[in-house]
Write a protein that holds these residues in place. Sequence first.
Motif, PDB file in Angstrom:
ATOM      1  N   SER A  84       3.467  -2.656   4.130  1.00  0.00           N
ATOM      2  CA  SER A  84       3.341  -4.016   3.609  1.00  0.00           C
ATOM      3  C   SER A  84       1.950  -4.595   3.846  1.00  0.00           C
ATOM      4  CB  SER A  84       4.374  -4.929   4.263  1.00  0.00           C
ATOM      5  OG  SER A  84       4.067  -5.097   5.640  1.00  0.00           O
ATOM      6  N   GLY A  85       1.213  -3.986   4.763  1.00  0.00           N
ATOM      7  CA  GLY A  85      -0.101  -4.519   5.108  1.00  0.00           C
ATOM      8  C   GLY A  85      -0.031  -5.467   6.286  1.00  0.00           C
ATOM      9  N   ARG A  86       1.164  -5.718   6.761  1.00  0.00           N
ATOM     10  CA  ARG A  86       1.348  -6.615   7.907  1.00  0.00           C
ATOM     11  C   ARG A  86       1.424  -5.806   9.194  1.00  0.00           C
ATOM     12  NH1 ARG A  86       5.911 -11.030   6.091  1.00  0.00           N
ATOM     13  NH2 ARG A  86       4.759 -11.894   4.336  1.00  0.00           N
ATOM     14  N   GLY A  87       0.986  -6.404  10.248  1.00  0.00           N
ATOM     15  CA  GLY A  87       1.090  -5.768  11.552  1.00  0.00           C
ATOM     16  C   GLY A  87       0.067  -4.660  11.727  1.00  0.00           C
ATOM     17  N   ARG A  88       0.300  -3.882  12.749  1.00  0.00           N
ATOM     18  CA  ARG A  88      -0.601  -2.796  13.092  1.00  0.00           C
ATOM     19  C   ARG A  88      -0.572  -1.716  12.019  1.00  0.00           C
ATOM     20  NH1 ARG A  88      -0.488   0.298  18.883  1.00  0.00           N
ATOM     21  NH2 ARG A  88      -2.429   1.441  18.552  1.00  0.00           N
ATOM     22  N   THR A  89      -1.706  -1.116  11.756  1.00  0.00           N
ATOM     23  CA  THR A  89      -1.802  -0.065  10.744  1.00  0.00           C
ATOM     24  C   THR A  89      -0.975   1.137  11.192  1.00  0.00           C
ATOM     25  OG1 THR A  89      -4.056  -0.764  10.237  1.00  0.00           O
ATOM     26  CG2 THR A  89      -3.384   1.407   9.448  1.00  0.00           C
ATOM     27  N   PRO A  90      -0.015   1.584  10.382  1.00  0.00           N
ATOM     28  CA  PRO A  90       0.786   2.754  10.752  1.00  0.00           C
ATOM     29  C   PRO A  90      -0.105   3.984  10.952  1.00  0.00           C
ATOM     30  CG  PRO A  90       1.784   1.602   8.910  1.00  0.00           C
ATOM     31  CD  PRO A  90       0.429   0.996   9.130  1.00  0.00           C
ATOM     32  N   LEU A  91       0.331   4.859  11.824  1.00  0.00           N
ATOM     33  CA  LEU A  91      -0.439   6.038  12.169  1.00  0.00           C
ATOM     34  C   LEU A  91      -0.769   6.883  10.940  1.00  0.00           C
ATOM     35  CD1 LEU A  91      -1.696   7.674  14.435  1.00  0.00           C
ATOM     36  CD2 LEU A  91       0.486   8.828  14.747  1.00  0.00           C
ATOM     37  N   ALA A  92       0.212   7.081  10.048  1.00  0.00           N
ATOM     38  CA  ALA A  92      -0.020   7.888   8.848  1.00  0.00           C
ATOM     39  C   ALA A  92      -1.149   7.288   8.009  1.00  0.00           C
ATOM     40  CB  ALA A  92       1.257   7.989   8.023  1.00  0.00           C
ATOM     41  N   TYR A 144       0.834  -1.189   0.000  1.00  0.00           N
ATOM     42  CA  TYR A 144       0.000   0.000   0.000  1.00  0.00           C
ATOM     43  C   TYR A 144       0.879   1.254   0.000  1.00  0.00           C
ATOM     44  CZ  TYR A 144      -3.292  -3.516   1.603  1.00  0.00           C
ATOM     45  OH  TYR A 144      -4.058  -4.644   1.702  1.00  0.00           O
ATOM     46  N   ARG A 145       0.381   2.317  -0.641  1.00  0.00           N
ATOM     47  CA  ARG A 145       1.131   3.578  -0.706  1.00  0.00           C
ATOM     48  C   ARG A 145       0.137   4.733  -0.606  1.00  0.00           C
ATOM     49  NH1 ARG A 145       3.854   3.432  -5.731  1.00  0.00           N
ATOM     50  NH2 ARG A 145       5.486   2.252  -4.707  1.00  0.00           N
ATOM     51  N   ILE A 146       0.513   5.737   0.201  1.00  0.00           N
ATOM     52  CA  ILE A 146      -0.296   6.949   0.291  1.00  0.00           C
ATOM     53  C   ILE A 146       0.625   8.161   0.242  1.00  0.00           C
ATOM     54  CG2 ILE A 146      -2.165   5.926   1.634  1.00  0.00           C
ATOM     55  CD1 ILE A 146      -0.914   7.364   4.123  1.00  0.00           C
ATOM     56  N   THR A 147       0.061   9.296  -0.066  1.00  0.00           N
ATOM     57  CA  THR A 147       0.761  10.573   0.037  1.00  0.00           C
ATOM     58  C   THR A 147      -0.062  11.410   1.002  1.00  0.00           C
ATOM     59  OG1 THR A 147       1.528  10.381  -2.237  1.00  0.00           O
ATOM     60  CG2 THR A 147       1.652  12.551  -1.225  1.00  0.00           C
ATOM     61  N   ASP A 148       0.567  11.801   2.120  1.00  0.00           N
ATOM     62  CA  ASP A 148      -0.189  12.529   3.146  1.00  0.00           C
ATOM     63  C   ASP A 148      -0.339  14.002   2.788  1.00  0.00           C
ATOM     64  OD1 ASP A 148       2.255  13.713   3.750  1.00  0.00           O
ATOM     65  OD2 ASP A 148       2.548  12.602   5.606  1.00  0.00           O
ATOM     66  N   ALA A 149      -0.954  14.758   3.665  1.00  0.00           N
ATOM     67  CA  ALA A 149      -1.240  16.180   3.431  1.00  0.00           C
ATOM     68  C   ALA A 149       0.033  17.002   3.267  1.00  0.00           C
ATOM     69  CB  ALA A 149      -2.078  16.733   4.580  1.00  0.00           C
ATOM     70  N   ASN A 150       1.141  16.545   3.829  1.00  0.00           N
ATOM     71  CA  ASN A 150       2.423  17.256   3.715  1.00  0.00           C
ATOM     72  C   ASN A 150       3.163  16.894   2.431  1.00  0.00           C
ATOM     73  OD1 ASN A 150       1.999  18.388   6.263  1.00  0.00           O
ATOM     74  ND2 ASN A 150       2.982  16.664   7.281  1.00  0.00           N
ATOM     75  N   ASP A 164      -8.980   7.756   7.976  1.00  0.00           N
ATOM     76  CA  ASP A 164     -10.006   8.476   8.723  1.00  0.00           C
ATOM     77  C   ASP A 164     -10.385   9.791   8.041  1.00  0.00           C
ATOM     78  OD1 ASP A 164      -9.906   6.436  10.568  1.00  0.00           O
ATOM     79  OD2 ASP A 164      -8.673   7.542  12.016  1.00  0.00           O
ATOM     80  N   THR A 165      -9.397  10.517   7.538  1.00  0.00           N
ATOM     81  CA  THR A 165      -9.689  11.826   6.937  1.00  0.00           C
ATOM     82  C   THR A 165     -10.220  11.719   5.518  1.00  0.00           C
ATOM     83  OG1 THR A 165      -7.396  12.108   6.204  1.00  0.00           O
ATOM     84  CG2 THR A 165      -8.003  13.053   8.347  1.00  0.00           C
ATOM     85  N   GLN A 166      -9.762  10.719   4.769  1.00  0.00           N
ATOM     86  CA  GLN A 166     -10.179  10.582   3.377  1.00  0.00           C
ATOM     87  C   GLN A 166     -11.407   9.694   3.219  1.00  0.00           C
ATOM     88  OE1 GLN A 166      -8.696  12.366   0.925  1.00  0.00           O
ATOM     89  NE2 GLN A 166      -7.435  13.244   2.552  1.00  0.00           N
TER      90      GLN A 166
END
Length: 130
Positions: free
Chosen positions: A104-112, A91-97, A118-120
């Motif tokens: 990788s999709g493994r483990g806990r969801t990263p905060l970013a 997975y890949r995202i570009t944040d507001a900054n 939540d916002t999108q």
Amino acid sequence: MTDIVKILTRKNSLRKQCQDLSITDIEKIIVDLSDILKEKEAFELERVEADREKNAKIDMIRKTMQEAGIGFDDIKDLVATSPKKKVEAKYRITDANGDTHEWSGRGRTPLAFQEYFDTQGVTKDACLIK
């Protein structure tokens, strides 16, 4: 620092907390703390001695290798190592900054990623790397 540590390490705070205690209670606390101190000192002595023994063995091995004309480079391939494979990002995202984040999709969801979801109002499936 926890509240109990703050109290125990500040004489005036400790005095205030002990005002309502009996002499017997204070003596018990002192005995208990003394026992804990002795245990901690014994543990530390054991750790120091174990480190000393380990270092002595390492020195002996170094000396033996040096006497035999063997260097670390000569044996490093014999040491079994299994490097961890890095899992490819799924997975890949570009944040507001404007920063790009991959996961990788493994483990806990990263905060970013969680903030992005939540916002999108999207799910992780919308962020799949194609």
